[in-house]
Scaffold this active site. Structure first.
Site, PDB file in Angstrom:
ATOM      1  CB  CYS A 307     -15.139 113.449   6.602  1.00  0.00           C
ATOM      2  SG  CYS A 307     -15.380 115.237   6.693  1.00  0.00           S
ATOM      3  CG  HIS A 391     -20.265 112.772   6.730  1.00  0.00           C
ATOM      4  ND1 HIS A 391     -19.590 112.454   7.885  1.00  0.00           N
ATOM      5  CD2 HIS A 391     -19.776 113.972   6.344  1.00  0.00           C
ATOM      6  CE1 HIS A 391     -18.747 113.418   8.187  1.00  0.00           C
ATOM      7  NE2 HIS A 391     -18.834 114.353   7.266  1.00  0.00           N
ATOM      8  CD  GLU A 393     -21.124 109.567   8.950  1.00  0.00           C
ATOM      9  OE1 GLU A 393     -21.152 110.780   9.236  1.00  0.00           O
ATOM     10  OE2 GLU A 393     -20.470 109.116   7.978  1.00  0.00           O
TER      11      GLU A 393
END
Length: 598
Positions: A307, A391, A393
């Site tokens: 990001c 993202h 994660e």
């Protein structure tokens, strides 16, 4: 306000007594004495106070205040995620922003317990220790919530954190406005007599948002783990910490302006986190990265940025960060990996991206957004530097790209090895068919409602784009599928307004001689019909290939016992269940499972 609701199954005693009352029978079965437990409750007070949303383009919208009844200014953005507001609101990347949720109903599952910690001492259900968004805008707010993890309502959580929330807003109109004009600065105003602002302060320009959310001093997670990683905290989401430490990292999290270039020789790799705002404001981080990527070959350390971390490394590599008109925020953004040719569905939250045409010759584009063609990551041609604008994660969102952490740690173990990404099993070959029969949605009823009309229409469109001849069977003339308008993208080549039954389907097969059949776009009626024809050998008789979901898969999933057996075969967890064909057998099973049950 939270209540744990413990209710008897029905008035008058046990489940058995209730069922006997319905059937008129009596029973000597002993009451199980079990109760149904759910976490359910309401706002301390339902929203009634009015408040306004002023936008910098002169628009004013009036809604109801369901959060903290205080005024707040921020950049108004929208996110398309249908779930996950606890994670989104606590994502530090939303610092300074007022979030508009495009999903219409919000708040029905409440908010989890803020005091519950995970094994790392972090709030277990959230992405940071507090709400970072400046405000929340929704269409329909459910002040009554019910969920087994819920500890309070969404509105009460917002009040607890001092964050305003506004409901009864036309979020569809607001989203369209942002898409047309770009992200707008706005103000939630609780003083109905206050005039709209005459000047606007964009938080991206007037505040150092990263400095507001970054750690103030270094902190170590996973002390003693073998892989030593330095994590530069620009607004790091907690799940990044969890995923790295769970993979054997000793993660040293340092502030955004930490002089890490001089320390990097003590670590196996450098991780750059997500964060809010304009990346060009992080001049100290960019300068450190310029030093880190300029070391001799024998001092190279792998660098992985997510990001904002992607943008910071891109600027350090000579690239230019540009603001997107309205950004990409949600859980369903398609991204192509140029290294493998594979597409992933990703979770995203960003307003800037790197123009890869401005990067140095040593770098190449790694990921591209398939919606707007913006850059989603890049990679160095020879050194282990790579990024993801999305993202991996997740939290909240799909887990398709969690492998990025494994790729990073593999590079940390062997920095000279080429960066490699896992490749999925090859897709099965496309069936060699030219003419396809599709069993349509039929009448609207439970199990075959409007969603099958929509999905079937999209299937027709996709098949036509593939150059296939499509035959449709659908007795419902009032559906989108059966629209005979020549301009319709979902118009089949041949349409039969006939009941979807084995006899009629067989007659159409005889006449049209299709090579393939699609059975999964017509709801329960089409599935039941296909199963019966499959068991009778009709598809084999006419050499018709079932496309997509196989009939055996339908049989295995429709039969709950077979479905349970299949999940047990692969070791997948499944709720305890039993097959019962009588009320008495169901009551006996309920003594083992407890309530609630279906």
């Amino acid at each position: 306000m939270v209540t744990t609701m413990l209710r008897p199954f029905a008035r008058g005693g046990s489940p058995a007594a209730f069922m006997n009352k319905l059937s008129g029978r009596t029973s000597n079965l002993r009451s199980t004495g079990r109760l149904m437990a759910t976490q359910s409750g309401d706002d301390a007070a339902p929203p009634t106070a009015l408040a306004k949303l002023h936008l910098e383009d002169g628009t004013t919208l009036t809604g109801r205040s369901f959060g903290c009844h205080e005024s707040q200014t921020g950049e108004v953005v929208f996110t398309t995620g249908m779930v996950g507001y606890p994670e989104a609101l606590t994502d530090p990347s939303y610092q300074g922003q007022i979030i508009t949720l495009t999903t219409p109903m919000v708040g029905n599952y409440g908010v989890p317990d803020r005091t519950k910690l995970d094994k790392f001492g972090l709030p277990a259900m959230f992405e940071s220790y507090k709400i970072h968004a400046s405000g929340l805008i929704v269409q329909d707010y459910a002040h009554h919530y019910s969920h087994w993890k819920a500890a309070s309502s969404l509105g009460d959580w917002l009040k607890e954190e001092g964050i305003p929330g506004l409901c009864d807003i036309d979020t569809r109109m607001l989203t369209k406005k942002i898409r047309e004009k770009g992200a707008l600065v706005g103000r939630i105003e609780v003083d109905l007599d206050a005039p709209p602002p005459t000047s606007w302060e964009n938080p991206n320009e007037h505040r150092h948002l990263v400095a507001e959310v970054s750690a103030k001093e270094p902190r170590v997670y996973g002390k003693g783990n073998p892989i030593k990683i330095m994590g530069v905290d620009c607004g790091m989401k907690y799940n990044m910490i969890r995923l790295l430490v769970d993979r054997g990292c000793e993660l040293t999290v340092v502030p955004w302006d930490h002089p890490f270039a001089s320390d990097m020789h003590n670590y196996d790799g450098i991780f750059l986190s997500n964060g809010p705002g304009d990346p060009t404001s992080c001049k100290e981080t960019i300068e450190q990265l310029k030093q880190a990527i300029s070391v001799p070959d024998n001092e190279v350390k792998p660098i992985f940025g997510i990001c904002l971390g992607n943008q910071l490394l891109g600027i350090a590599a000579g690239g230019e960060a540009k603001k997107l008109p309205f950004g990409n925020r949600g859980q369903n953004q398609p991204v192509i990996n140029h290294a493998t040719g594979e597409c992933y569905i990703t979770s995203q939250n960003h307003g800037y991206h790197i123009d890869t045409t401005t990067l140095g010759d040593d770098y190449k584009e790694l990921f591209t957004n398939l919606n707007d063609a913006s850059n989603e990551g890049f990679i160095h041609k020879s050194r282990p530097y790579f990024t993801a604008q999305f993202h991996p994660e997740y939290r909240n969102g799909p887990t398709d790209t969690e492998f990025m952490f494994d790729t990073f740690l593999a590079a940390c173990k062997d920095p000279k090895a080429p960066i490699q990404f896992p490749v999925r099993k090859p897709a099965p070959p496309k069936p060699d068919v030219k003419k396809i029969l599709m069993l349509g949605s039929g009448g609207t009823s439970i199990g075959q409602a409007g969603e099958f009309d929509y999905s079937g229409g999209q299937a027709i469109k996709a098949l036509k784009e593939e150059g296939k001849e499509v035959v449709l069977m659908n007795p419902n003339i009032a559906s989108v599928q059966t629209n005979m308008d020549e301009k319709s993208h979902t118009k089949a080549d041949h349409t039969y307004f006939l009941p979807v039954t084995p006899d009629f389907v067989e007659e159409v097969i005889k006449k049209e001689k299709p090579e393939g059949i699609v059975i999964s776009m017509g709801g329960q009626t089409a599935l039941n019909c296909a199963v019966e024809m499959y068991l009778d050998g009709i598809f084999d008789k006419y050499n018709v290939q079932v496309l997509g979901t196989s009939v055996q898969s339908v049989i295995d999933t429709e039969d709950r016992q077979l479905f349970c057996d299949k999940l047990n075969e692969i070791g997948e967890k499944i709720a305890e269940s039993y097959t019962a064909e009588t009320v008495e057998a169901a009551v006996e099973a309920s003594k083992k499972t407890g309530y609630p049950l279906m």
